[in-house]
Design an enzyme around this catalytic site. Structure first.
Site, PDB file in Angstrom:
ATOM      1  N   SER A  12      54.365  69.699  34.477  1.00 29.07           N
ATOM      2  CA  SER A  12      55.054  68.533  33.942  1.00 29.07           C
ATOM      3  C   SER A  12      56.086  68.965  32.907  1.00 29.07           C
ATOM      4  CB  SER A  12      54.048  67.577  33.290  1.00 29.07           C
ATOM      5  OG  SER A  12      54.682  66.411  32.832  1.00 29.07           O
TER       6      SER A  12
ATOM      7  N   ASP B 242      57.965  67.758  29.882  1.00 27.91           N
ATOM      8  CA  ASP B 242      57.868  66.677  28.896  1.00 27.91           C
ATOM      9  C   ASP B 242      58.791  67.007  27.729  1.00 27.91           C
ATOM     10  OD1 ASP B 242      55.731  65.581  30.488  1.00 27.91           O
ATOM     11  OD2 ASP B 242      54.442  67.119  29.612  1.00 27.91           O
TER      12      ASP B 242
ATOM     13  N   SER C 203      57.175  64.611  35.327  1.00 27.47           N
ATOM     14  CA  SER C 203      57.864  64.885  34.069  1.00 27.47           C
ATOM     15  C   SER C 203      58.153  63.571  33.364  1.00 27.47           C
ATOM     16  CB  SER C 203      59.192  65.623  34.319  1.00 27.47           C
ATOM     17  OG  SER C 203      58.978  66.877  34.919  1.00 27.47           O
TER      18      SER C 203
END
Length: 382
Positions: free
Chosen positions: A296, A298, A258
């Protein structure tokens, strides 16, 4: 970040940096860390304060952009709805979000005992990344005391690398962590600063691109060659068996990290415009090779220090806001600043050993001739 070759090779974009080259170039913004470095415990807390005062009583406008939502933040929904910050911004590991959120609430109540009684409740704001490769998450090591320590540590001297929340983070299978940068852009005839700070914990090694150079593929290729040479030297197997093993195809692991990207500016923008600014963080993230993988998280958040909003305000008098048509230079500053902050996180980190013998190498340890590689391989770009 020293050395003329390095500066030339990894200078992101054409806009100038502020005097510190960090998010603290935005007046009033400070950053503090509390770092836990004890064997299998490699974690910490980082706090970003938008101004020196009480953020609950003097709120700042903010807007967020969720680029990929694989994350466990606290407080993001209310920021999206109301467009202001109630507390400083806290960064930590995934399993510490609850503890740090409670710490923020308790700190706000200590300063304002009417919160939750005569006054509205407070919206804590905590972002996280999973540092479990190096850090023993089951230790639940980050506590309210560490939040308080990070808050006390806040200053304009922004320490970067494997510190605070960045202590146990990985980036492109190398050592990641905290990175920061700033850019100065002229909008509507006046200079404004966009400062960035990232908690970088994303990507797989072959993706890593620095200044247009596929550095990750170079490192991965060198690692593979070294491993093959070591295996060949130690092998007692037959040539046929060795050839069969060498030809096996192994699927690369998915991206499961992340990144949290914080953007501060002294430009007079409202919450909607700040959300637009936050979305431009994705451009800087993509330049480094990220594809915002399935696993992930983000997330970007932008805030302005140009004005504050009193917690008990009935009306809000604002100075003139920038028109949307003038924002392109700030968008460029956001993209360039986030890219530079990611580079800064990689370059500032040191090699760290953590739980179960896991190690993440610093970028320069993985590729000691990085300056030469970048100088020879960087394409010319503004």
């Amino acid at each position: 970040m020293t050395g003329a070759t390095f500066d030339a090779a990894l200078r992101c974009g054409a806009l100038p940096a502020g005097p510190r080259g960090t998010i603290a170039d935005v007046p009033g913004v400070t950053v503090g860390h509390c770092t836990l470095d004890d064997g299998p415990v490699q974690t910490g807390v980082t706090v970003v304060k938008p101004h020196p005062g009480d953020v609950y009583r003097s709120k700042v406008p903010a807007g967020a952009a969720v680029i990929n939502g694989f994350g466990k933040s606290v407080g993001l929904v209310q920021v999206d709805e109301l467009g202001v910050l109630d507390t400083p911004i806290a960064l930590t590991n995934t399993f510490a979000v609850g503890a740090i959120g409670e710490a923020q609430i308790r700190a706000a109540i200590a300063a304002n005992p009417s919160i939750g009684r005569d006054w509205p409740t407070v919206n804590p704001l905590v972002f996280e990344c999973n540092d479990g490769y190096l850090n023993d998450l089951h230790a639940f090591a980050a506590t309210a005391d560490h939040y308080a320590a990070a808050l006390r540590d806040a200053s304009r001297d922004v320490v970067r690398g494997a510190v605070g929340a960045g202590r146990g983070m990985s980036c492109f299978d190398l050592k990641g962590g905290i990175g920061s940068a700033s850019r100065v852009a002229v909008a509507a005839g006046r200079p404004y600063t966009v400062g960035t700070l990232v908690l970088a914990n994303f990507g797989r090694l072959p993706m890593l691109t620095l200044g247009g150079v596929p550095v990750g593929r170079m490192v991965a290729g060198r690692d593979a060659a070294s491993a093959a040479a070591a295996a060949l030297a130690a092998s007692t197997a037959s040539t046929a068996s060795t050839a069969s093993t060498a030809s096996a195809v192994v699927a690369p692991p998915p991206e499961q990290g992340s990144i949290i990207m914080l953007l501060a500016t002294d430009a007079p923008l409202d919450a909607r415009q700040l959300a637009r600014l936050a979305r431009r963080a994705a451009a800087g993230l993509a330049r480094t090779g990220s594809v915002y993988g399935h696993g992930s998280g983000d997330i970007a958040l932008a805030f302005s220090t140009a004005y504050t909003i009193a917690h008990d305000a009935r009306t809000v008098a604002l100075s003139a806001l920038l028109a949307d048509a003038t924002l392109d230079p700030l968008f460029q500053a956001a993209a360039d600043g986030v890219e530079q902050a990611i580079v800064d996180a990689l370059m500032s980190a040191v090699t760290v050993a953590g739980r179960d013998g896991h190690v993440r190498r610093a970028l320069r340890d993985a590729i000691p001739d990085l300056d030469r590689v970048l100088a020879e391989g960087s394409p010319s770009r503004p």
